[in-house]
Design an enzyme around this catalytic site. Structure first.
Site, PDB file in Angstrom:
ATOM      1  N   SER A  99       0.804  -1.215   0.000  1.00  9.48           N
ATOM      2  CA  SER A  99       0.000   0.000   0.000  1.00  9.48           C
ATOM      3  C   SER A  99       0.839   1.267   0.000  1.00  9.48           C
ATOM      4  CB  SER A  99      -0.945   0.015   1.209  1.00  9.48           C
ATOM      5  OG  SER A  99      -0.212   0.018   2.411  1.00  9.48           O
ATOM      6  N   ASP A 127      -2.515   6.665  11.799  1.00  6.57           N
ATOM      7  CA  ASP A 127      -1.624   6.100  10.787  1.00  6.57           C
ATOM      8  C   ASP A 127      -0.361   6.951  10.717  1.00  6.57           C
ATOM      9  OD1 ASP A 127      -0.327   5.155   8.562  1.00  6.57           O
ATOM     10  OD2 ASP A 127      -2.011   5.393   7.181  1.00  6.57           O
ATOM     11  N   HIS A 165       1.757   5.587   6.395  1.00 12.37           N
ATOM     12  CA  HIS A 165       1.491   6.163   5.081  1.00 12.37           C
ATOM     13  C   HIS A 165       1.707   7.669   5.131  1.00 12.37           C
ATOM     14  CE1 HIS A 165      -0.790   2.329   5.130  1.00 12.37           C
ATOM     15  NE2 HIS A 165      -0.315   2.237   3.898  1.00 12.37           N
TER      16      HIS A 165
END
Length: 558
Positions: A271, A525, A528
């Site tokens: 990802s 998060d 990312h």
């Protein structure tokens, strides 16, 4: 005389039933057409909106790409990450080095025979076709940047206002030393050294702002849309990477598309690879005055085609970049991922002759439960090892290094691949004060770290070390005419703890962004990257590498 008309009724009496039948048939046919058209437009809303047009044809269901929540955010504790802990890891690897002499040698050579026959990714015709929030202060980074009174950024602040405010800022930099132990001994094939070192320099404030905004890009995953999710600060969008010996050009969308005329750029990996691919699309979308890229994606890959230059941008999911299965093998039961560390991921290897540039991304999935196999023998595992009486030969860190050697070797020895492979180095996370599930946090980080503030992340460092070692072993085995480059961003991006979504992962107005009464942080998060944000720099570096390589290729032919 008796009239004859009663024997022959007037024409209207006879014609009327025929007219009624004809009208009924016409109305019925029109109704069927409208129903069919409605169904078609619902399933493929062509032209209804820009977003619908751009996404049309891509299956984003769970069955196509794993959910974000499945990605093992790499903020695990030392026992989970290292198995025996860092000291145990160092001792175990000193005593025995796994035999990787055959790593990367294809186990299915017949697959290559079919590879050259595919045209996937290249059109036949131009017109065809997570937890954390420590007790940190907003200005904890220590970077002193003068502000005008009342300058604090607002979520809805316009780009014009932001830029006018930024003009008063002085250039403040945070630098990466020009000599790095980890990257100073990195081997690179070919003439990349003809340009300056792109990976050592400093972060400088850029009042020009980002290359795009969250509102100008229709392909931005919501979890990385930090401004759209309510993040109150915006300064993280304005820091620009400046190599010590040269300038890194801003990526010009039109020039890049011209550079990639008739070529395909593929992002392959996890990802984080998706994060980088969407960043590239967001940048290229700014050339939309020329055209709107056509979406030609399917369940196997995402593909976006720029007709004006016949350029294709591709993204392929591959969690580990090596062959894997969930079927039972020896004493490893069905349902657990088994990684064949000595074989590349065959799901995309047969496609690579169609690609001109491939950017590889991996590493964070090695924190996930899995079983490691070498030469058809189970040699280790992560968060799985049922036989405690039998020591593991390989832990997840060593497995990562072997996997890198495998995939790079496969690229460098593929008989039908002549393109450019860029291995992006390990992307650092910033779960400070704990792991993602034990109170680690990146909340409140609004500017890059300054010199002297960077705290070494032991796991990131050792993962980077093993990745570089695997890369160096692989390029020594090269047999084809392709080019292989290491894009070493790890150290520079260690300073960008401000660039992650943190708790701003969704537009939910009721989401929790502060610690609770018990002191526990909200889910967040810190792996990312926000878009726009630091991740855009990766693609500026990719553009510079491609530009150098293509120029060197032209020079060698002249």
């Amino acid at each position: 005389m008796i009239p004859t008309s009663p024997k022959a009724p007037p024409p209207p009496v006879v014609a009327f039933p025929k007219t009624l039948t004809s009208i009924a048939a016409s109305v019925g046919g029109l109704a069927l057409f409208l129903i069919f058209a409605s169904v078609l437009l619902v399933s493929q809303p062509i032209g209804s909106t820009v977003r619908g047009y751009f996404y049309g044809g891509v299956d984003r269901s769970v069955g196509v790409y794993p959910l974000e929540s499945n990605l093992p955010i790499s903020g695990l504790n030392d026992t989970q990450r290292y198995g025996n802990g860092i000291s145990g890891y160092m001792k175990s690897t000193e005593s025995a080095e796994p035999d990787t002499s055959s790593v990367g040698v294809p186990r299915k050579p017949a697959e290559y025979a079919k590879a050259n026959e595919t045209s996937v990714g290249v059109p036949t015709e131009p017109g065809e076709s997570a937890q954390p929030d420590g007790p940190v202060k907003p200005d904890e980074s220590g970077i002193e940047v003068p502000k005008k009174p009342g300058e604090s950024a607002k979520p809805g602040e316009s780009d014009v206002n932001r830029q006018s405010k930024s003009d008063s800022r002085q250039e403040v930099a945070t630098s990466v030393p020009s000599a790095s132990p980890a990257s100073g001994n990195v081997s690179q094939t070919g003439p990349i050294d003809s340009g300056c070192d792109l990976y050592h320099g400093k972060w400088v404030f850029d009042s020009n702002g980002p290359l795009y905004t969250n509102n100008s890009c229709p392909v931005l995953t919501q979890m990385q849309n930090c401004q759209g999710n309510g993040r109150p600060d915006k300064e993280y969008e304005n820091w620009r990477w400046k190599p010590a010996q040269c300038d890194l050009p801003r990526l010009d969308a039109k020039k890049f598309l011209e550079l990639m005329r008739g070529k395909t750029l593929a992002f392959v990996g996890d990802s984080v690879a998706r994060n980088q691919m969407e960043s590239m699309l967001c940048i290229l979308w700014q050339a939309r005055t020329v055209e709107v890229p056509k979406n030609r994606g399917n369940k196997r890959m995402q593909r976006y085609y720029f007709k004006s230059t016949s350029t294709m941008i591709v993204r392929i999911w591959s969690s580990w970049l090596v062959d894997h299965t969930s079927e039972a093998i020896d004493f490893a039961p069905k349902g657990i991922d088994k990684l064949h560390l000595d074989a590349p991921d065959w799901n995309f290897m047969e496609l690579i002759p169609s690609f001109d540039v491939i950017v590889l991304s991996s590493g964070h999935w090695f924190a996930k439960q899995s079983v490691y196999i070498l030469n058809n023998e189970i040699v280790g595992g992560q968060l799985w090892w049922p036989d405690k009486s039998r020591p593991m030969k390989i832990n997840n860190i060593e497995a990562f290094g072997i996997s890198v050697e495998t995939i790079v070797t496969a690229m460098a020895t593929h008989p039908n691949y002549t393109g450019l492979t860029i291995l992006r180095s390990y992307s650092p996370d910033h779960y400070e004060g704990g792991a993602w599930n034990t109170g680690g946090s990146c909340t409140g980080k609004v500017r890059p770290l300054m010199d002297g503030e960077l705290v070494d992340n032991g796991f990131t460092n050792v993962m980077h070390e093993k990745q570089v070692a695997g890369f160096n072993r692989a390029i020594k085995k090269q047999t084809n005419k392709s080019k292989v480059r290491l894009m070493d961003i790890t150290e520079a991006f260690g300073y960008r703890h401000d660039g992650h979504p943190g708790p701003y992962r969704s537009p939910d107005p009721n989401k929790i962004t502060k610690r609770g009464p018990d002191g526990r942080p909200p889910p967040q998060d810190c792996l990312h990257w926000c878009m726009p944000g630091p991740v855009d720099t990766w693609n500026e570096i990719v553009s510079e590498i491609i530009s150098r390589e293509f120029q060197d290729s032209r020079s060698s032919l002249s």
